[in-house]
Design a protein around this motif. Structure first.
Motif, short mmCIF file in Angstrom:
data_model
loop_
_atom_site.label_atom_id
_atom_site.label_comp_id
_atom_site.label_asym_id
_atom_site.label_seq_id
_atom_site.Cartn_x
_atom_site.Cartn_y
_atom_site.Cartn_z
N PHE A 1 1.01 -1.23 0.10
CA PHE A 1 -0.29 -0.16 0.13
C PHE A 1 0.72 1.27 0.10
CE2 PHE A 1 -2.08 3.39 2.55
CZ PHE A 1 -3.35 3.56 1.72
N TRP A 2 1.84 1.47 1.00
CA TRP A 2 2.66 2.45 1.14
C TRP A 2 3.62 2.52 -0.18
CZ3 TRP A 2 1.09 6.50 3.52
CH2 TRP A 2 0.35 6.39 4.45
N LEU A 3 4.14 1.75 -0.85
CA LEU A 3 4.93 1.50 -2.08
C LEU A 3 3.99 2.20 -3.17
CD1 LEU A 3 7.00 -1.55 -1.63
CD2 LEU A 3 7.64 0.74 -1.48
N LEU A 4 2.56 1.70 -3.36
CA LEU A 4 2.11 2.25 -4.40
C LEU A 4 1.65 3.90 -3.99
CD1 LEU A 4 -0.60 -0.72 -4.63
CD2 LEU A 4 1.06 -0.09 -6.36
N ILE A 5 1.46 4.36 -2.98
CA ILE A 5 1.23 5.56 -2.69
C ILE A 5 2.61 6.31 -2.96
CG2 ILE A 5 0.71 7.35 -0.85
CD1 ILE A 5 -1.68 5.71 -1.39
N LEU A 6 3.69 5.95 -2.38
CA LEU A 6 4.73 6.75 -2.57
C LEU A 6 5.30 6.64 -4.29
CD1 LEU A 6 6.87 5.54 0.50
CD2 LEU A 6 5.94 7.75 -0.19
N GLY A 7 4.94 5.52 -4.70
CA GLY A 7 5.24 5.46 -6.25
C GLY A 7 4.28 6.51 -6.92
N GLY A 8 3.20 6.64 -6.76
CA GLY A 8 2.27 7.67 -7.23
C GLY A 8 2.68 8.98 -7.21
N ILE A 9 3.17 9.31 -6.05
CA ILE A 9 3.56 10.60 -5.51
C ILE A 9 4.82 10.94 -6.50
CG2 ILE A 9 4.65 12.27 -3.79
CD1 ILE A 9 2.47 10.53 -1.78
N ALA A 10 5.93 10.14 -6.62
CA ALA A 10 6.84 10.07 -7.22
C ALA A 10 6.52 10.29 -8.74
CB ALA A 10 7.65 8.91 -7.13
N LEU A 11 5.64 9.51 -9.21
CA LEU A 11 5.40 9.73 -10.69
C LEU A 11 4.72 11.16 -11.02
CD1 LEU A 11 5.09 8.20 -13.52
CD2 LEU A 11 2.76 7.48 -12.68
N LEU A 12 3.76 11.62 -10.24
CA LEU A 12 3.13 12.72 -10.20
C LEU A 12 4.14 14.04 -10.04
CD1 LEU A 12 0.41 14.43 -10.33
CD2 LEU A 12 0.51 14.55 -7.60
N ALA A 13 5.26 13.97 -9.22
CA ALA A 13 6.18 14.90 -9.34
C ALA A 13 7.08 14.88 -10.29
CB ALA A 13 7.15 14.72 -7.84
N PHE A 14 7.37 13.66 -10.76
CA PHE A 14 7.82 13.65 -12.30
C PHE A 14 7.51 14.31 -13.31
CE2 PHE A 14 9.45 11.22 -15.99
CZ PHE A 14 10.65 11.46 -16.14
N LYS A 15 6.27 13.89 -13.47
CA LYS A 15 5.41 14.46 -14.67
C LYS A 15 5.31 15.93 -14.55
CE LYS A 15 3.64 10.85 -16.89
NZ LYS A 15 3.50 10.63 -18.36
N THR A 16 5.14 16.52 -13.24
CA THR A 16 4.95 17.77 -13.06
C THR A 16 6.17 18.54 -13.18
OG1 THR A 16 3.19 17.65 -11.36
CG2 THR A 16 4.31 19.72 -11.43
N LEU A 17 7.34 18.15 -13.04
CA LEU A 17 8.58 19.06 -12.95
C LEU A 17 8.85 18.77 -14.44
CD1 LEU A 17 10.59 17.89 -9.75
CD2 LEU A 17 9.42 19.98 -10.35
N CYS A 18 8.95 17.82 -15.08
CA CYS A 18 9.09 17.59 -16.70
C CYS A 18 8.39 18.11 -17.40
CB CYS A 18 9.46 15.99 -16.94
SG CYS A 18 10.63 15.42 -16.04
#
Length: 78
Positions: free
Chosen positions: A21-38
């Motif tokens: 559960f927490w790996l999916l949550i953290l992975g989603g946050i990391a993906l969102l940050a990557f898409k936003t920054l790029c």
């Protein structure tokens, strides 16, 4: 001793479900940050960049900064 070796969520189903559960949550946050920054890819903005460049070129022609031959040459490059 009396239950000293008991660790909650460390065995059975309780051990990996919260971790996944927490790996999916953290992975989603990391993906969102990557898409936003790029931001958008270069291909997504290519048409907008070309239209902006063409508008600048037309403005320079209208002001008299360049002549029609230069305009056509630069337009063909775009």
């Amino acid at each position: 001793m009396w239950g000293c070796d008991y660790i909650p969520y460390a065995s059975g189903w309780g051990g990996w479900i919260p971790m996944v559960f927490w790996l999916l949550i953290l992975g989603g946050i990391a993906l969102l940050a990557f898409k936003t920054l790029c931001g958008k890819s270069r291909n997504g903005n290519q048409d907008a960049d070309r239209n902006d460049s063409l508008a600048i070129l037309k403005t320079r022609l209208a002001r008299g900064d360049i002549n029609m031959d230069d305009y056509n040459t630069l337009k063909s490059v775009l």
